[in-house]
Design an enzyme around this catalytic site. Sequence first.
Site, PDB file in Angstrom:
ATOM      1  N   SER A 138       0.859  -1.186   0.000  1.00 63.89           N
ATOM      2  CA  SER A 138       0.000   0.000   0.000  1.00 63.89           C
ATOM      3  C   SER A 138       0.892   1.231   0.000  1.00 63.89           C
ATOM      4  O   SER A 138       2.049   1.173   0.430  1.00 63.89           O
ATOM      5  CB  SER A 138      -0.888   0.001   1.252  1.00 63.89           C
ATOM      6  OG  SER A 138      -1.475   1.264   1.472  1.00 63.89           O
ATOM      7  N   TYR A 151      -1.618  -1.250  10.452  1.00 58.74           N
ATOM      8  CA  TYR A 151      -1.798  -1.548   9.031  1.00 58.74           C
ATOM      9  C   TYR A 151      -0.627  -0.999   8.224  1.00 58.74           C
ATOM     10  O   TYR A 151      -0.015  -1.702   7.415  1.00 58.74           O
ATOM     11  CB  TYR A 151      -3.109  -0.954   8.521  1.00 58.74           C
ATOM     12  CG  TYR A 151      -3.265  -1.069   7.027  1.00 58.74           C
ATOM     13  CD1 TYR A 151      -3.586  -2.281   6.437  1.00 58.74           C
ATOM     14  CD2 TYR A 151      -3.057   0.035   6.198  1.00 58.74           C
ATOM     15  CE1 TYR A 151      -3.710  -2.398   5.056  1.00 58.74           C
ATOM     16  CE2 TYR A 151      -3.185  -0.064   4.823  1.00 58.74           C
ATOM     17  CZ  TYR A 151      -3.509  -1.288   4.260  1.00 58.74           C
ATOM     18  OH  TYR A 151      -3.617  -1.410   2.902  1.00 58.74           O
TER      19      TYR A 151
END
Length: 261
Positions: A138, A151
């Site tokens: 990401s 995350y």
Amino acid sequence: MPHALITGASRGIGRAIALELARRGYNLLLAARSADQLEALAAEVKQQHGVEAQVLAADLAAPGAAARLAEWANVQTTELAVLVNTAGYGLWGRFEELPLAQQQNMLQLNMLLPTELTHHLVAQLRRQPKAYILNVASTAAYQAVPTLTLYAASKAFLLTFSRGLRYELRDSPVSVTCLSPGATTTDFADRAGMSAGLQEKAAKLSMTPAEVARAGVEAMLAGEAEVIPGALNRISAKLTSFVPKAMTEKIAAGIYEKHLK
């Protein structure tokens, strides 16, 4: 024919990558939790692209899941040429307030599953004339993101893991690529528990899963180390190298924290 194993293939970017690889003639091994969604995808790629697709419905965050998945893949084919580690999700909220068990489950899926699965399958990948590993991280991998703290940390791990492994395998037939998408039109925000206001803001900048998948597969087959789809995403990630970390963290907090209840 060469096979590609894709985790998290039932939805979002994983599903789009499966369709992209099927379009390019790869037989598919599809793994995720939802049997119905996997079977529907298998039927779709067989009908549209004439490739074979086998499915394994399993909780990929469960203990021993990587070993069982690798064993299943080895039974299905001796021509595994692509491993795509897509399975993963995020949790939105303050670290101390999110249930620890949920955060551990996320880390298991985001970090340990791809690590263990790659370790189990790299020997078979080495035996192919040419093979690829595509890890889906990401843009959050490039900086700390308050309220998405673990995350972002898990995706930073995946990015660093990809680059280190790529170097170790530099004289082998196996190429490693890390795909780092930004906001994408998937159910990520819903699963992460993000507010409607934050989801609306992200939607304005979102790419489609098909666009992300195409960029990732093209970069993988070209042997690139990293790919960040979307010009704005690439600029944003690049700026984190020049802007003081405290500033990028403050900016990220300003986006995410103010939407917390």
